[in-house]
Design a protein around this motif. Structure first.
Motif, PDB file in Angstrom:
ATOM      1  N   TRP A   1      42.882  37.967  46.397  1.00 30.51           N
ATOM      2  CA  TRP A   1      42.267  37.118  45.388  1.00 30.51           C
ATOM      3  C   TRP A   1      43.307  36.513  44.462  1.00 30.51           C
ATOM      4  O   TRP A   1      44.415  37.008  44.346  1.00 30.51           O
ATOM      5  CB  TRP A   1      41.216  37.866  44.563  1.00 30.51           C
ATOM      6  N   GLU A   2      42.894  35.422  43.816  1.00 26.75           N
ATOM      7  CA  GLU A   2      43.694  34.781  42.775  1.00 26.75           C
ATOM      8  C   GLU A   2      43.077  35.159  41.437  1.00 26.75           C
ATOM      9  O   GLU A   2      41.863  35.084  41.264  1.00 26.75           O
ATOM     10  CB  GLU A   2      43.667  33.261  42.942  1.00 26.75           C
ATOM     11  N   ASP A   3      43.915  35.541  40.488  1.00 23.78           N
ATOM     12  CA  ASP A   3      43.453  35.858  39.137  1.00 23.78           C
ATOM     13  C   ASP A   3      43.280  34.558  38.354  1.00 23.78           C
ATOM     14  O   ASP A   3      44.222  34.040  37.742  1.00 23.78           O
ATOM     15  CB  ASP A   3      44.459  36.763  38.417  1.00 23.78           C
ATOM     16  N   LEU A   4      42.068  34.006  38.380  1.00 24.26           N
ATOM     17  CA  LEU A   4      41.800  32.743  37.691  1.00 24.26           C
ATOM     18  C   LEU A   4      41.952  32.865  36.183  1.00 24.26           C
ATOM     19  O   LEU A   4      42.341  31.905  35.514  1.00 24.26           O
ATOM     20  CB  LEU A   4      40.396  32.231  38.045  1.00 24.26           C
TER      21      LEU A   4
ATOM     22  N   ILE B   1      48.347  27.756  39.897  1.00 27.80           N
ATOM     23  CA  ILE B   1      47.648  28.861  40.547  1.00 27.80           C
ATOM     24  C   ILE B   1      47.981  30.136  39.780  1.00 27.80           C
ATOM     25  O   ILE B   1      49.098  30.307  39.291  1.00 27.80           O
ATOM     26  CB  ILE B   1      48.025  28.967  42.041  1.00 27.80           C
ATOM     27  N   GLY B   2      46.988  31.012  39.657  1.00 28.87           N
ATOM     28  CA  GLY B   2      47.205  32.287  38.989  1.00 28.87           C
ATOM     29  C   GLY B   2      47.839  33.284  39.939  1.00 28.87           C
ATOM     30  O   GLY B   2      48.027  33.001  41.127  1.00 28.87           O
ATOM     31  N   PRO B   3      48.174  34.452  39.424  1.00 33.11           N
ATOM     32  CA  PRO B   3      48.734  35.491  40.292  1.00 33.11           C
ATOM     33  C   PRO B   3      47.776  35.807  41.443  1.00 33.11           C
ATOM     34  O   PRO B   3      46.568  35.787  41.273  1.00 33.11           O
ATOM     35  CB  PRO B   3      48.867  36.695  39.361  1.00 33.11           C
ATOM     36  N   VAL B   4      48.342  36.064  42.602  1.00 35.43           N
ATOM     37  CA  VAL B   4      47.560  36.415  43.777  1.00 35.43           C
ATOM     38  C   VAL B   4      47.813  37.883  44.063  1.00 35.43           C
ATOM     39  O   VAL B   4      48.958  38.332  44.080  1.00 35.43           O
ATOM     40  CB  VAL B   4      47.930  35.534  44.990  1.00 35.43           C
ATOM     41  N   GLU B   5      46.746  38.624  44.256  1.00 34.65           N
ATOM     42  CA  GLU B   5      46.836  40.056  44.476  1.00 34.65           C
ATOM     43  C   GLU B   5      46.016  40.444  45.692  1.00 34.65           C
ATOM     44  O   GLU B   5      45.188  39.676  46.155  1.00 34.65           O
ATOM     45  CB  GLU B   5      46.294  40.804  43.256  1.00 34.65           C
TER      46      GLU B   5
ATOM     47  N   VAL C   1      38.084  35.773  39.146  1.00 34.27           N
ATOM     48  CA  VAL C   1      38.933  35.718  40.342  1.00 34.27           C
ATOM     49  C   VAL C   1      38.353  34.716  41.331  1.00 34.27           C
ATOM     50  O   VAL C   1      37.181  34.339  41.245  1.00 34.27           O
ATOM     51  CB  VAL C   1      39.072  37.099  41.044  1.00 34.27           C
ATOM     52  N   ARG C   2      39.195  34.319  42.269  1.00 34.15           N
ATOM     53  CA  ARG C   2      38.769  33.500  43.410  1.00 34.15           C
ATOM     54  C   ARG C   2      39.218  34.255  44.655  1.00 34.15           C
ATOM     55  O   ARG C   2      40.399  34.573  44.801  1.00 34.15           O
ATOM     56  CB  ARG C   2      39.422  32.128  43.367  1.00 34.15           C
ATOM     57  N   ILE C   3      38.275  34.560  45.530  1.00 34.21           N
ATOM     58  CA  ILE C   3      38.602  35.251  46.770  1.00 34.21           C
ATOM     59  C   ILE C   3      39.316  34.267  47.687  1.00 34.21           C
ATOM     60  O   ILE C   3      38.805  33.191  47.970  1.00 34.21           O
ATOM     61  CB  ILE C   3      37.335  35.802  47.459  1.00 34.21           C
ATOM     62  N   LEU C   4      40.487  34.657  48.146  1.00 33.98           N
ATOM     63  CA  LEU C   4      41.253  33.825  49.064  1.00 33.98           C
ATOM     64  C   LEU C   4      41.051  34.253  50.510  1.00 33.98           C
ATOM     65  O   LEU C   4      41.065  33.426  51.415  1.00 33.98           O
ATOM     66  CB  LEU C   4      42.741  33.870  48.713  1.00 33.98           C
ATOM     67  N   ASP C   5      40.860  35.545  50.717  1.00 35.40           N
ATOM     68  CA  ASP C   5      40.674  36.038  52.080  1.00 35.40           C
ATOM     69  C   ASP C   5      40.087  37.440  52.021  1.00 35.40           C
ATOM     70  O   ASP C   5      40.351  38.191  51.083  1.00 35.40           O
ATOM     71  CB  ASP C   5      42.007  36.067  52.823  1.00 35.40           C
ATOM     72  N   ILE C   6      39.300  37.773  53.015  1.00 37.13           N
ATOM     73  CA  ILE C   6      38.778  39.133  53.193  1.00 37.13           C
ATOM     74  C   ILE C   6      38.930  39.466  54.672  1.00 37.13           C
ATOM     75  O   ILE C   6      38.519  38.687  55.529  1.00 37.13           O
ATOM     76  CB  ILE C   6      37.292  39.260  52.793  1.00 37.13           C
ATOM     77  N   THR C   7      39.528  40.608  54.938  1.00 41.83           N
ATOM     78  CA  THR C   7      39.686  41.094  56.307  1.00 41.83           C
ATOM     79  C   THR C   7      39.160  42.516  56.363  1.00 41.83           C
ATOM     80  O   THR C   7      39.403  43.302  55.440  1.00 41.83           O
ATOM     81  CB  THR C   7      41.174  41.072  56.724  1.00 41.83           C
TER      82      THR C   7
END
Length: 139
Positions: free
Chosen positions: A101-104, A3-7, A35-41
């Motif tokens: 997001w994850e930095d793909l 997994i790439g860095p998550v920011e 990037v891959r979006i992991l969550d949006i609030t």
């Protein structure tokens, strides 16, 4: 593959309407697999400082970006207390989006570092405003 860095990023908007200009830019970097979006609030902070989470179905679809939620639980990233704490930085009378997001783009580098026995000992983002100022002063 690792997994790439998550920011995360918290972006505040005056008033209660999210702008539709951000969703297309975010959709472009998702489509390019940057990037891959992991969550949006989404949150709203009332003039009196009260914070409310906003459900996706309550927002204008043109203001949103489609993303495929990650299967399973992302335990430990953000909980309700984290969201409330982050929302404290949102000015009263404003709305905000919390995007995780994850930095793909970094996954191959991350895998190579791990494969070589390396570990990350520091990783920080320099805010764009600081980088812009430093670059303009260097010219």
């Amino acid at each position: 593959m690792g997994i790439g860095p998550v920011e995360y990023l918290v972006v505040a908007f005056p008033g209660s309407r999210f702008t539709g200009r951000i969703a297309p830019a975010l959709a472009d970097i998702v489509a390019s697999r940057t990037v891959r979006i992991l969550d949006i609030t989404f949150v709203r902070r009332a003039a009196d400082g009260t914070i409310d989470c906003v459900e996706l179905q309550d927002l204008d679809p043109d203001d949103l970006v489609a993303y495929d939620p990650v299967e399973g639980t992302l335990a430990g990233l953000f909980n309700d207390a984290d969201i409330q704490a982050l929302a404290q930085s949102v000015p009263p009378g404003s709305s905000a989006a919390l995007i995780v997001w994850e930095d793909l783009w970094a996954v191959p580098l991350t895998d190579a570092v791990r494969g070589a026995g390396g570990v990350t000992v520091a990783h920080e983002r320099i805010p764009a405003e600081i980088a812009e100022r430093a670059l303009s002063e260097a010219r």
